[in-house]
Design an enzyme around this catalytic site. Structure first.
Site, PDB file in Angstrom:
ATOM      1  CD  GLU A 159      12.027   2.722  21.617  1.00 39.54           C
ATOM      2  OE1 GLU A 159      12.116   2.535  22.847  1.00 39.54           O
ATOM      3  OE2 GLU A 159      12.886   2.327  20.798  1.00 39.54           O
ATOM      4  CB  CYS A 194      14.630   8.775  13.172  1.00 40.46           C
ATOM      5  SG  CYS A 194      14.613   7.022  12.716  1.00 40.46           S
ATOM      6  CB  CYS A 226       9.593  -4.875  12.017  1.00 43.77           C
ATOM      7  SG  CYS A 226      10.055  -4.845  10.267  1.00 43.77           S
ATOM      8  CB  CYS A 262      16.560  -7.101   9.174  1.00 39.18           C
ATOM      9  SG  CYS A 262      15.639  -6.632   7.682  1.00 39.18           S
ATOM     10  CB  CYS A 295      17.133  -4.546  12.580  1.00 33.88           C
ATOM     11  SG  CYS A 295      15.963  -3.255  13.041  1.00 33.88           S
ATOM     12  N   GLY A 350       9.626  -0.686  11.879  1.00 41.33           N
ATOM     13  CA  GLY A 350       8.705  -1.121  10.828  1.00 41.33           C
ATOM     14  C   GLY A 350       9.207  -0.857   9.420  1.00 41.33           C
ATOM     15  CD  GLU A 351       9.816  -1.752   4.168  1.00 39.38           C
ATOM     16  OE1 GLU A 351       9.454  -0.801   3.440  1.00 39.38           O
ATOM     17  OE2 GLU A 351      11.010  -2.008   4.398  1.00 39.38           O
ATOM     18  CG  HIS A 356      21.904  -3.052   5.359  1.00 38.35           C
ATOM     19  ND1 HIS A 356      22.459  -1.788   5.480  1.00 38.35           N
ATOM     20  CD2 HIS A 356      20.613  -2.933   5.771  1.00 38.35           C
ATOM     21  CE1 HIS A 356      21.542  -0.944   5.948  1.00 38.35           C
ATOM     22  NE2 HIS A 356      20.419  -1.609   6.123  1.00 38.35           N
ATOM     23  CB  CYS A 398      21.149   3.015  12.496  1.00 35.36           C
ATOM     24  SG  CYS A 398      20.630   2.057  11.079  1.00 35.36           S
TER      25      CYS A 398
END
Length: 353
Positions: free
Chosen positions: A94, A107, A114, A118, A121, A165-166, A222, A340
């Site tokens: 996405e 974005c 991922c 986390c 998320c 993803g990272e 965070h 987000c």
């Protein structure tokens, strides 16, 4: 399955030139094809209309030109547009267009799923299927830019690697995608308008410094102490806050590029004035330009809630009182799961093909 036939976009201009010379074709044909696949964004050999039919057929024999396709598009009441892209091997990823009065931001995602898990998320609850290739990341930007032109009659002004993803765990493809996005014979965007966001891979943050990258960096913090950060971001156990502060300082020393902290507020977890003090302490140890305080977007899989407005206001005022450059970032696209932390290839009523 992805094809074993060479992807023409994975050839350099020099390699393409060698190919045409072997065919007995003129060298300038290589430049024409290179322009088609990058600056003209052709998604098929048939589209390369200044080449002969015979030459297009030869290219199709020797190469593939896989490209992302828009599977579904969703439009938020606030103007945000979320797209689900389909890869040639039938994976979904996405990307989001976020319009404001002053900018149009894409974005983009860097991985399918991922591996970081986390806890807040939606993407973190998915398995990582694979990294996106650099040409697939490029396609995300191209397709979102086409939406911007079609819907808003504007071009993209900014790109953030804050999707699925990272990015620093797909390091080579992300850097190559940015090289193509910023190249004069690519999309020609300024690297200063690109921000790569990381959950915090200290070694790769330092590598960005060594590679003298020209784009901006955002750290998804965070939580401002290791105990809390370990709880919500397992990556912190091997990349603690001290290591990240050291890596960010190294990155800044080597590049001078802008650094931003991202900090989502969670009710009764990281939203007290003591948490704010810990955040201030970290901010003062890094030459960061800004702290983005982000409104939390609840997801089905997680227990977290957003704090009330009074708590948010007290937190922001405390940062301001201590001269921290902080901005409250309101969520966009919540009604289509485009905000987000919400990207998860989730089916939503109202999607259009």
């Amino acid at each position: 399955m992805k094809s074993t036939t060479p992807n023409i976009r994975h050839l350099s201009l020099e390699e393409l030139t060698n190919y045409f010379e072997q065919l007995g074709e003129k060298k300038f044909r290589a430049k024409q094809v290179y322009e088609w696949v990058w600056s003209k964004q052709a998604h098929s050999f048939e589209a390369m209309t200044n080449l002969s039919k015979e030459l297009r057929s030869k290219l199709a024999e020797h190469f593939v030109l896989p490209a992302l396709n828009v599977e579904t598009t969703q439009y938020s009441a606030d103007g945000t547009i979320k797209s689900r892209f389909k890869t040639v091997d039938n994976h979904m990823v996405e990307g989001v267009l976020i319009p404001t009065e002053s900018r149009y931001t894409a974005c983009v995602s860097s991985q399918i799923g991922c591996s970081l898990s986390c806890k807040f998320c939606a993407t973190g609850y998915m398995d990582r299927k694979r990294n996106l290739d650099y040409d697939e990341i490029y396609d995300e930007v191209v397709l979102i830019n086409q939406q911007t032109e079609r819907v808003y009659n504007k071009k993209l002004s900014n790109i953030v690697f804050m999707g699925m993803g990272e990015p620093l765990l797909n390091y080579k493809n992300v850097l190559k995608a940015i090289e193509r996005i910023t190249a004069p014979d690519g999309l020609g965007m300024s690297p200063r308008r690109i921000t790569v966001s990381t959950a915090g891979v200290a070694k790769m943050i330092k590598q960005l410094g060594d590679d003298k990258v020209r784009f901006n960096l955002a750290l998804s913090l965070h939580a401002a102490n290791d105990v809390k950060r370990n709880e919500i971001m397992p990556i912190n156990e091997s990349n603690n806050i001290k290591a990240l502060i050291e890596a960010l300082n190294y990155f800044y020393k080597e590049t001078g590029n802008e650094i931003t902290f991202e900090y989502i507020l969670f009710q009764n977890f990281n939203d007290t004035l003591q948490d704010a003090d810990e955040l201030i302490k970290i901010f003062r140890q890094v030459p960061a330009d800004l702290v983005n305080i982000i409104e939390y977007n609840p997801i089905d899989a997680a227990k977290f809630l957003k704090p009330d407005e009074d708590t948010v206001e007290k937190f922001m005022n405390h940062l301001a009182k201590h001269r921290v450059n902080a901005r409250l970032r309101r969520s966009r696209g919540k009604d289509i799961d485009a905000a987000c932390g919400q990207l998860a290839n989730k089916d939503t009523i109202g999607a259009e093909a």
